[in-house]
Design a protein around this motif. Structure first.
Motif, PDB file in Angstrom:
ATOM      1  N   ARG A 118      11.414  34.286   7.526  1.00 16.88           N
ATOM      2  CA  ARG A 118      10.936  35.349   6.636  1.00 16.88           C
ATOM      3  C   ARG A 118      11.891  35.535   5.469  1.00 16.88           C
ATOM      4  O   ARG A 118      11.480  35.693   4.312  1.00 16.88           O
ATOM      5  CB  ARG A 118      10.761  36.674   7.402  1.00 16.88           C
ATOM      6  N   SER A 170      11.471  32.683   3.206  1.00 19.38           N
ATOM      7  CA  SER A 170      10.188  32.816   2.518  1.00 19.38           C
ATOM      8  C   SER A 170      10.278  33.868   1.423  1.00 19.38           C
ATOM      9  O   SER A 170       9.795  33.670   0.294  1.00 19.38           O
ATOM     10  CB  SER A 170       9.091  33.174   3.512  1.00 19.38           C
ATOM     11  N   LYS A 207      12.317  32.416  -1.412  1.00 17.07           N
ATOM     12  CA  LYS A 207      11.516  31.462  -2.184  1.00 17.07           C
ATOM     13  C   LYS A 207      10.550  32.205  -3.085  1.00 17.07           C
ATOM     14  O   LYS A 207      10.378  31.854  -4.253  1.00 17.07           O
ATOM     15  CB  LYS A 207      10.719  30.556  -1.240  1.00 17.07           C
ATOM     16  N   THR A 208       9.950  33.253  -2.489  1.00 12.79           N
ATOM     17  CA  THR A 208       9.003  34.033  -3.280  1.00 12.79           C
ATOM     18  C   THR A 208       9.721  34.677  -4.458  1.00 12.79           C
ATOM     19  O   THR A 208       9.203  34.683  -5.583  1.00 12.79           O
ATOM     20  CB  THR A 208       8.319  35.117  -2.410  1.00 12.79           C
TER      21      THR A 208
END
Length: 125
Positions: free
Chosen positions: A112, A115, A118-119
């Motif tokens: 998470r 992620s 990255k977002t």
């Protein structure tokens, strides 16, 4: 005086016969008493043998009872040991599951976080 001597002799003979009769009766009494003593001795011997047999039986029963008690104690100990081993296995398995859950949670958290990073990085570009 002859008459007195005859009477005295007659009394002496009668007294001797009485003494012989008493001695004979005494011997018969002694024989009867000896037979009673032999019978009593045999009876006492039988009683002693019976008591010895009873004591031996009680000793055997007591030994058997001790052996049964020992076997029961050992069986309980073995059961308790098996219960302890099972409890230890359950506890070990529980810890392994917790550790695996913690690893899975850490991987999920890391995933998470990556992620999200990255977002954010993609959003900045």
């Amino acid at each position: 005086m002859l008459k007195e001597m005859q009477m005295c002799a007659s009394s002496a003979i009668a007294l001797e016969q009485q003494m012989q009769q008493a001695a004979y009766e005494s011997r018969i009494g002694d024989i009867y008493l000896a037979k009673q003593l032999v019978d009593l001795s045999a009876s006492l011997d039988a009683m002693v043998q019976s008591v010895r047999a009873d004591v031996e039986t009680e000793r055997d029963e007591s030994q058997f009872a001790r052996e049964v008690l020992l076997e029961e104690t050992l069986a309980r100990y073995a059961e308790q040991t098996a219960d302890t081993a099972r409890a230890h296995e359950v506890e070990t398995h529980r810890r392994e599951l917790e550790h695996a859950a913690e690893k899975a949670h850490a991987r999920e958290s890391k995933a998470r976080t990556q992620s999200t990073l990255k977002t954010l990085c993609t959003a900045q570009d």
